[in-house]
Design an enzyme around this catalytic site. Structure first.
Site, mmCIF file in Angstrom:
data_model
loop_
_atom_site.group_PDB
_atom_site.id
_atom_site.type_symbol
_atom_site.label_atom_id
_atom_site.label_comp_id
_atom_site.label_asym_id
_atom_site.label_seq_id
_atom_site.Cartn_x
_atom_site.Cartn_y
_atom_site.Cartn_z
ATOM 1 N N ARG A 1 -4.763 13.647 11.878
ATOM 2 C CA ARG A 1 -3.816 12.694 11.298
ATOM 3 C C ARG A 1 -2.460 13.325 10.985
ATOM 4 O O ARG A 1 -1.407 12.714 11.138
ATOM 5 C CB ARG A 1 -4.417 12.095 10.031
ATOM 6 N N ASP B 1 -2.683 -2.746 9.337
ATOM 7 C CA ASP B 1 -3.661 -3.808 9.568
ATOM 8 C C ASP B 1 -4.862 -3.680 8.632
ATOM 9 O O ASP B 1 -5.523 -4.672 8.315
ATOM 10 C CB ASP B 1 -4.110 -3.786 11.033
ATOM 11 N N GLY B 2 -5.137 -2.461 8.171
ATOM 12 C CA GLY B 2 -6.258 -2.234 7.262
ATOM 13 C C GLY B 2 -6.091 -3.008 5.965
ATOM 14 O O GLY B 2 -7.048 -3.542 5.396
ATOM 15 N N ARG C 1 -1.532 12.378 17.866
ATOM 16 C CA ARG C 1 -2.986 12.616 17.744
ATOM 17 C C ARG C 1 -3.764 11.782 18.755
ATOM 18 O O ARG C 1 -4.782 12.209 19.283
ATOM 19 C CB ARG C 1 -3.461 12.342 16.313
ATOM 20 N N ASN D 1 0.864 -1.186 0.000
ATOM 21 C CA ASN D 1 0.000 0.000 0.000
ATOM 22 C C ASN D 1 0.902 1.237 0.000
ATOM 23 O O ASN D 1 1.511 1.559 1.020
ATOM 24 C CB ASN D 1 -0.892 -0.012 1.251
ATOM 25 N N PRO D 2 1.015 1.925 -1.141
ATOM 26 C CA PRO D 2 1.959 3.053 -1.220
ATOM 27 C C PRO D 2 1.531 4.225 -0.346
ATOM 28 O O PRO D 2 2.317 5.126 -0.077
ATOM 29 C CB PRO D 2 1.924 3.440 -2.710
ATOM 30 N N GLY E 1 2.283 0.594 8.117
ATOM 31 C CA GLY E 1 1.131 1.452 8.356
ATOM 32 C C GLY E 1 1.221 2.154 9.687
ATOM 33 O O GLY E 1 2.269 2.142 10.347
ATOM 34 N N SER E 2 0.107 2.768 10.085
ATOM 35 C CA SER E 2 0.113 3.401 11.399
ATOM 36 C C SER E 2 -0.449 2.443 12.454
ATOM 37 O O SER E 2 -0.204 2.610 13.634
ATOM 38 C CB SER E 2 -0.665 4.716 11.362
ATOM 39 N N ASP F 1 -9.698 6.364 18.350
ATOM 40 C CA ASP F 1 -9.127 5.888 17.092
ATOM 41 C C ASP F 1 -9.762 6.613 15.892
ATOM 42 O O ASP F 1 -9.069 7.127 15.006
ATOM 43 C CB ASP F 1 -9.387 4.370 17.018
HETATM 44 N N1 LIG Z 1 -3.406 3.020 -3.071
HETATM 45 C C1 LIG Z 1 -4.277 3.305 -2.115
HETATM 46 N N2 LIG Z 1 -4.812 4.538 -2.009
HETATM 47 C C2 LIG Z 1 -5.655 4.851 -1.020
HETATM 48 N N3 LIG Z 1 -6.065 3.980 -0.057
HETATM 49 C C3 LIG Z 1 -5.556 2.739 -0.100
HETATM 50 C C4 LIG Z 1 -4.636 2.339 -1.115
HETATM 51 N N4 LIG Z 1 -4.293 1.061 -0.891
HETATM 52 C C5 LIG Z 1 -4.981 0.666 0.198
HETATM 53 N N5 LIG Z 1 -5.735 1.661 0.675
HETATM 54 C C6 LIG Z 1 -6.609 1.672 1.873
HETATM 55 O O1 LIG Z 1 -5.898 2.269 2.969
HETATM 56 C C7 LIG Z 1 -6.415 1.756 4.184
HETATM 57 C C8 LIG Z 1 -5.343 1.772 5.247
HETATM 58 O O2 LIG Z 1 -4.303 1.021 4.823
HETATM 59 P P1 LIG Z 1 -3.181 0.442 5.773
HETATM 60 O O3 LIG Z 1 -3.777 -0.306 6.864
HETATM 61 O O4 LIG Z 1 -2.204 -0.265 4.884
HETATM 62 O O5 LIG Z 1 -2.406 1.744 6.289
HETATM 63 P P2 LIG Z 1 -2.433 2.577 7.639
HETATM 64 O O6 LIG Z 1 -1.463 3.674 7.474
HETATM 65 O O7 LIG Z 1 -2.227 1.694 8.813
HETATM 66 O O8 LIG Z 1 -3.829 3.153 7.627
HETATM 67 P P3 LIG Z 1 -4.772 3.521 8.807
HETATM 68 O O9 LIG Z 1 -3.960 4.255 9.816
HETATM 69 O O10 LIG Z 1 -5.815 4.352 8.128
HETATM 70 O O11 LIG Z 1 -5.285 2.197 9.303
HETATM 71 C C9 LIG Z 1 -6.920 0.360 3.861
HETATM 72 O O12 LIG Z 1 -8.203 0.212 4.368
HETATM 73 C C10 LIG Z 1 -6.936 0.294 2.353
HETATM 74 O O13 LIG Z 1 -8.211 0.002 1.855
#
Ligand SMILES: Nc1ncnc2c1ncn2[C@@H]1O[C@H](COP(=O)(O)OP(=O)(O)OP(=O)(O)O)[C@@H](O)[C@H]1O
Length: 589
Positions: A340, A238-239, A346, A178-179, A269-270, A333
């Site tokens: 953010r 985890d998302g 936060r 996930n970029p 991720g976060s 959360d």
């Molecule tokens: N290329 C993309 N652009 C935007 N959103 C995306 C992309 N790829 C995945 N996602 C969405 O981003 C969400 C969060 O992803 P991820 O858990 O990898 O990162 P995170 O930084 O931990 O995010 P969060 O803090 O919002 O949980 C996922 O629910 C996913 O559907």
């Protein structure tokens, strides 16, 4: 060093000389436990070092490239063996027909100290018994194959055991990146930190960069996943993992898919609760280098079963691996999302705000309590069989050879860019998202008639949401500050909500705080979350359950599953023990 070393029959054994000091010799023995390096000192005393087989991630055979002026290491052209590389050694030697074998390991340093970590170590063995490279390479290859076989096998009670034929892992891995996760550096992290380790461990991979939300979910739903025998890993939070699990559950062959695939998360991720929980359970020094430790889990190839939880609301069914939150923590959360840009502070800022404006919510909570908690930690689901060939030690000519430590000729080789092997498919919202927009506070039977709940994955063993809970369940109707269910130890890198939780214990840990807790006590609770001390705080209850039902009796809070916001609704959840598999290193004593 290992007292039992002499009782273990070496598989291979040779004497090597250290290049730096010709008079210094090492006896190198490959045993099922690892590589023993016995240094004979000038005063005839011995010093023994062990490189544990569990710390070794791979090995490569090499050829001297002293004639090459510019490249430290390059693959040999026109060779059938793609692992064969050329090595540049730091001295010139005419017609060097030696074969070199580089063994790569990540060694535990500063064990049991605060700064415990894993450091890379390379041992290069030089084979030059014979006057031709081919002959020398034969001996090096014997060592290489023996080491690689040991990496796949296990050593238990004096016997080498290998996975049954049907348990051998395929070698192709899918990496979903996930970029946008975390601070948005996942692509760079992948190239710089992950690719070199996958290459060293000879793991082939396909790369998928997500292009939007639900991309990973669709990919899992529609692809031929059986080409990824080595499993599916996500680089993100985890998302992203939530999407992978739920995409697979939408397949008609979901059962076979879950038996076949092994998963892992590389924290990008976060919210990295799953990555942290896996390393916590295996006593790995996660905090020093979370990405390294998580990739080492993957290349270990060790499959461990993990529980999932089936979560059913009035409008959807989802499968969760981490937690279900409602009330105080879930609100922090979700509501702190608006801050953010501040990063992790936060949560602190919003926690203070929520403490000041502390509120509780009425709800009915019913659960099936586990009274005799017998947590089975089934870390190893390999079927075992004997690896007969390894009981015969293989010997070679005893002519002294040479040894070299600390050099890593593959470092340059690893910097090659990997070509992405397939690109993102176009995402399409699935039919399982928020089917019905009705309010949660109409009666449940009424709502169920109107809504279309998609049932997929394993079927529920619970009565429908519209029916009463079983008579042996405990039921509490009260005002709650929060209810948070978790089935992994950590819900994020620094929150250990359920310290006793194991990957595959079949337990949902239900944390309950009822109305009446003071702000000071709640603050104590929050401060204890990073160490697990929150469970010693008064008014905080933790109950192990197999299933529960939560019926909110007012609006106001948020319902969060694995960090994803669900439509506010009554829900019920049940544990499905060991239904999936994740990569986790074996435990170290
Ligand atoms: N290329 C993309 N652009 C935007 N959103 C995306 C992309 N790829 C995945 N996602 C969405 O981003 C969400 C969060 O992803 P991820 O858990 O990898 O990162 P995170 O930084 O931990 O995010 P969060 O803090 O919002 O949980 C996922 O629910 C996913 O559907």
């Amino acid at each position: 060093m290992d007292e039992n070393r002499h009782a273990i029959v070496p598989i291979l054994e040779e004497t090597f000389y250290a290049l730096s000091r010709k008079q210094l010799s090492y006896r190198v023995s490959l045993t099922p436990v690892g590589l023993y390096l016995t240094k004979r000192c000038d005063d005839d005393s011995e010093k023994i070092d062990l490189i544990n087989i569990k710390d070794i991630i791979g090995c490569k055979s090499m050829q001297n490239s002293a004639k090459s002026n510019n490249c430290a290491c390059r693959p040999t052209k026109n060779t059938e063996n793609i692992n064969e590389c050329q090595v540049h050694i730091p001295y010139t030697e005419d017609a060097d027909c030696s074969a070199y074998l580089c063994v790569y390991a990540y060694i535990l340093k500063n064990k049991d100290m605060k700064n415990e970590k894993r450091d890379k170590m390379t041992v290069t063995l030089r084979f030059r018994n014979f006057n031709s490279y081919d002959e020398n390479n034969k001996v090096a290859t014997t060592w290489k194959l023996a080491i690689k076989s040991l990496l796949k096998a296990r050593y238990e009670d004096g016997t080498i055991v290998a996975p049954a034929d049907n348990q051998y892992l395929g070698n192709r891995l899918l990496v979903i990146v996930n970029p946008k996760s975390g601070v948005g550096k996942s692509r760079e992290i992948f190239q710089r930190k992950i690719v070199p380790i996958l290459n060293t461990a000879d793991v082939d991979y396909d790369l998928h960069i997500t292009c939007m939300q639900n991309d990973a979910r669709n990919l899992m739903q529609k692809s031929d996943i059986y080409k990824w025998g080595r499993g599916v890993i996500v680089l993100g939070g985890d998302g992203l993992m939530f999407e992978v699990i739920n995409g697979l559950m939408e397949r008609p062959d979901w059962q076979r898919a879950f038996e076949y695939l092994t998963f892992s998360v590389i924290p990008g991720g976060s919210g990295n609760g799953m990555a942290k929980s896996i390393s916590f359970e295996t006593n790995e020094p996660y905090n020093q280098d979370p990405i390294l430790i998580s990739v080492l889990n993957v290349v270990s190839g060790n499959r461990c079963p993990m529980d999932l939880v089936r979560v059913e609301t009035l409008t959807e069914v989802v499968f969760s691996f981490l937690s279900i939150g409602w009330g105080f923590i879930a609100d922090i959360d979700i509501e702190s999302e608006r801050l953010r840009m501040l990063g992790s502070p936060r949560f602190t800022i919003w926690s203070i705000a929520k403490l000041i404006a502390l509120r509780s919510y009425p709800a009915r909570l019913s659960y099936c309590k586990i009274n005799n908690l017998e947590i089975e930690t089934r870390m190893n689901n390999f079927t075992i069989s004997t690896f007969d060939n390894f009981h015969e030690p293989v010997t070679t000519e005893n002519e002294p050879l040479s040894i070299e430590f600390g050099m890593d000729p593959l470092e340059e080789f690893d910097k090659r860019d990997r070509i992405e092997s397939f690109s993102s498919i176009i995402s399409k919202r699935t039919a399982f998202m928020s089917v019905n927009e009705a309010s949660s506070f109409t009666s449940i039977p009424e709502l169920l008639e109107e809504s279309e709940v998609w049932v997929r994955g394993p079927i529920s063993r619970l009565p429908p949401l519209s029916d009463p809970v079983p008579s042996d369940w405990e039921v509490i109707e009260d005002e709650f500050v929060m209810i948070h269910a978790s089935y992994l130890s950590h819900i994020s890198e620094d929150v250990i909500l359920a310290p006793k939780s194991k990957l595959n214990d079949g337990v949902i840990w239900l944390l309950i705080i009822k109305n009446g807790i003071s702000r000071t006590t709640l603050l104590q609770f929050l401060l204890g979350l990073s160490s697990g001390n929150h469970l010693t705080v008064p008014n905080v209850e933790m109950i192990p359950v197999k299933a529960f039902r939560l019926e909110p009796l007012s609006q106001g809070s948020h319902l969060v599953v694995d960090g994803e916001l669900l439509k506010h609704s009554p829900l019920q959840a049940e544990i499905i023990p060991g239904i999936t598999n994740v990569y986790a290193r074996r435990k170290f004593s």
